[in-house]
Design an enzyme around this catalytic site. Structure first.
Site, PDB file in Angstrom:
ATOM      1  N   LYS A  14      -1.792  10.207  -2.427  1.00  0.00           N
ATOM      2  CA  LYS A  14      -3.987   9.552  -2.190  1.00  0.00           C
ATOM      3  C   LYS A  14      -4.229   9.639  -1.247  1.00  0.00           C
ATOM      4  O   LYS A  14      -5.107   9.994  -0.679  1.00  0.00           O
ATOM      5  CB  LYS A  14      -3.642   8.801  -2.875  1.00  0.00           C
ATOM      6  N   ARG A  89      -7.253   2.038 -12.444  1.00  0.00           N
ATOM      7  CA  ARG A  89      -6.051   1.946 -12.913  1.00  0.00           C
ATOM      8  C   ARG A  89      -5.884   1.169 -14.002  1.00  0.00           C
ATOM      9  O   ARG A  89      -5.076   1.147 -14.615  1.00  0.00           O
ATOM     10  CB  ARG A  89      -5.023   0.764 -11.757  1.00  0.00           C
ATOM     11  N   ARG A 128       8.951   5.451   2.964  1.00  0.00           N
ATOM     12  CA  ARG A 128       7.277   4.777   3.805  1.00  0.00           C
ATOM     13  C   ARG A 128       8.037   3.980   4.565  1.00  0.00           C
ATOM     14  O   ARG A 128       7.171   2.860   4.968  1.00  0.00           O
ATOM     15  CB  ARG A 128       6.628   5.238   3.252  1.00  0.00           C
ATOM     16  N   ARG A 134       5.683  -2.618   4.249  1.00  0.00           N
ATOM     17  CA  ARG A 134       4.151  -3.387   2.896  1.00  0.00           C
ATOM     18  C   ARG A 134       6.002  -3.556   2.417  1.00  0.00           C
ATOM     19  O   ARG A 134       6.566  -3.356   2.279  1.00  0.00           O
ATOM     20  CB  ARG A 134       3.925  -2.091   2.454  1.00  0.00           C
ATOM     21  N   ARG A 145       7.122  -0.819  -9.813  1.00  0.00           N
ATOM     22  CA  ARG A 145       5.516  -0.197  -9.420  1.00  0.00           C
ATOM     23  C   ARG A 145       4.927   1.284 -10.414  1.00  0.00           C
ATOM     24  O   ARG A 145       3.976   1.554 -11.044  1.00  0.00           O
ATOM     25  CB  ARG A 145       4.896  -0.148  -7.673  1.00  0.00           C
TER      26      ARG A 145
HETATM   27  P1  AMP Z   1      -1.675   0.972  -3.448  1.00  0.00           P
HETATM   28  O1  AMP Z   1      -2.345   0.712  -2.021  1.00  0.00           O
HETATM   29  O2  AMP Z   1      -2.816   1.134  -4.211  1.00  0.00           O
HETATM   30  O3  AMP Z   1      -0.452   1.188  -3.692  1.00  0.00           O
HETATM   31  O4  AMP Z   1      -1.991  -0.773  -4.314  1.00  0.00           O
HETATM   32  C1  AMP Z   1      -1.023  -1.240  -3.211  1.00  0.00           C
HETATM   33  C2  AMP Z   1      -1.166  -2.901  -4.870  1.00  0.00           C
HETATM   34  O5  AMP Z   1      -2.455  -3.452  -5.114  1.00  0.00           O
HETATM   35  C3  AMP Z   1      -0.581  -2.455  -6.400  1.00  0.00           C
HETATM   36  O6  AMP Z   1       0.491  -2.308  -6.389  1.00  0.00           O
HETATM   37  C4  AMP Z   1      -1.873  -3.353  -7.040  1.00  0.00           C
HETATM   38  O7  AMP Z   1      -0.305  -4.234  -6.726  1.00  0.00           O
HETATM   39  C5  AMP Z   1      -2.650  -3.714  -6.136  1.00  0.00           C
HETATM   40  N1  AMP Z   1      -3.463  -3.130  -6.463  1.00  0.00           N
HETATM   41  C6  AMP Z   1      -4.460  -1.795  -5.700  1.00  0.00           C
HETATM   42  N2  AMP Z   1      -5.272  -1.880  -6.347  1.00  0.00           N
HETATM   43  C7  AMP Z   1      -5.192  -2.412  -7.850  1.00  0.00           C
HETATM   44  C8  AMP Z   1      -5.657  -1.796  -9.302  1.00  0.00           C
HETATM   45  N3  AMP Z   1      -7.280  -1.185  -9.338  1.00  0.00           N
HETATM   46  N4  AMP Z   1      -5.367  -2.685 -10.018  1.00  0.00           N
HETATM   47  C9  AMP Z   1      -4.717  -3.681  -9.991  1.00  0.00           C
HETATM   48  N5  AMP Z   1      -3.785  -3.828  -8.823  1.00  0.00           N
HETATM   49  C10 AMP Z   1      -4.513  -3.372  -7.602  1.00  0.00           C
END
Ligand code: AMP
Length: 191
Positions: A14, A89, A128, A134, A145
Site C-alpha cells: 500500500k 479498517r 522489511r 518497526r 496483524r
Molecule cells: P500500518 O502502517 O497501516 O500497517 O499500521 C500500523 C498499525 O497502526 C496497525 O497495525 C494498527 O495497530 C494501527 N493502525 C493504523 N491504521 C489504523 C486504523 N485505521 N484503525 C486502527 N488501527 C490502525
C-alpha cells in the site's frame, strides 16, 4: 476531486503504491499508520496509547483514529484529492469516512484492494523487519496483524462493493504491473 481508498493486508505494498499514485495524480497521502507513528515520536497521549497497541498488533480504537484523520483532512483545504492508506479498517471507520467527506461535499471515488497471498505477505514483512525498525514487523505480531486484518476485512470490502467502488488489484506482480492495474481502475472512475 479524486479520493482513493487503498486497502490491503500488511505487506501488500500500500505504501509503495501510494507514493506512485501521489506522484501521478497529485493527491495528498494520508496514512493512519504514519500519522500514529508521528504521534508516538512526539510522545503525545495518543502516541503512548498507539505505541502499546501497535506493538501488540492490535487496532487503535475507532474514535481515536477517526479524530486524527478528521483533523488531518482539514490541514489540506486546497488538496486535489486524498489517498487514504490504512483507513478505513473497520465498518465503523468506513461509515465515518463517508460522513466526514459528505460534510465537505466530496466522496470516495474508488477503493483499491491490493490482494496478496498470506505466505508472500509474511515473507515480505520479515524482510522489511530487518531494516524498518518497526516494533510490529516480527513473526508473532505479523501473524496477528494478518489474522485481525482478515477478520475485519470482509465487511469493509462488502461496504465498498455495495457502493460499486471495490476494485480487486492483483498484488503479486512487479511494482510496475501492480501500478498499471491501479491506474486502469482509477482512470475508469474518471472517464
Ligand atoms: P500500518 O502502517 O497501516 O500497517 O499500521 C500500523 C498499525 O497502526 C496497525 O497495525 C494498527 O495497530 C494501527 N493502525 C493504523 N491504521 C489504523 C486504523 N485505521 N484503525 C486502527 N488501527 C490502525
Amino acid at each position: 476531486m479524486l479520493n482513493v481508498v487503498i486497502f490491503g493486508a500488511p505487506g501488500s505494498g500500500k505504501g509503495t503504491q501510494s507514493d506512485l499514485i501521489v506522484k501521478k495524480y497529485g493527491l495528498v497521502h494520508l496514512s493512519t499508520g504514519d500519522l500514529l507513528r508521528a504521534e508516538i515520536e512526539k510522545g503525545t497521549k495518543t502516541g503512548k496509547l498507539a505505541n502499546e497497541l501497535i506493538s501488540k498488533g492490535s487496532f487503535v480504537p475507532d474514535d481515536v483514529i477517526i479524530e486524527i484523520l478528521n483533523k488531518n483532512i482539514d490541514l489540506y483545504p486546497t488538496a486535489k484529492g486524498f489517498i487514504f492508506d490504512g483507513f478505513p479498517r473497520t465498518v465503523v471507520q468506513s461509515e465515518a469516512l463517508d460522513s466526514m467527506l459528505k460534510k465537505r461535499n466530496i466522496k470516495v471515488n474508488v477503493m483499491l484492494n491490493i490482494d496478496v497471498k498470506t505466505d508472500e505477505l509474511v515473507k515480505r514483512l520479515l524482510i522489511r523487519g530487518k531494516t524498518s525498525g518497526r516494533s510490529d514487523d516480527n513473526l508473532e505480531t505479523i501473524q496477528k496483524r494478518i489474522r485481525i486484518y482478515e477478520e475485519k476485512t470482509l465487511p469493509v470490502m462488502q461496504f465498498y462493493d455495495r457502493q460499486g467502488k471495490h476494485n480487486r488489484i492483483k498484488g503479486d506482480g512487479t511494482m510496475d504491473e501492480v501500478f498499471a492495474e491501479i491506474c486502469t481502475a482509477i482512470d475508469k472512475t474518471k472517464a
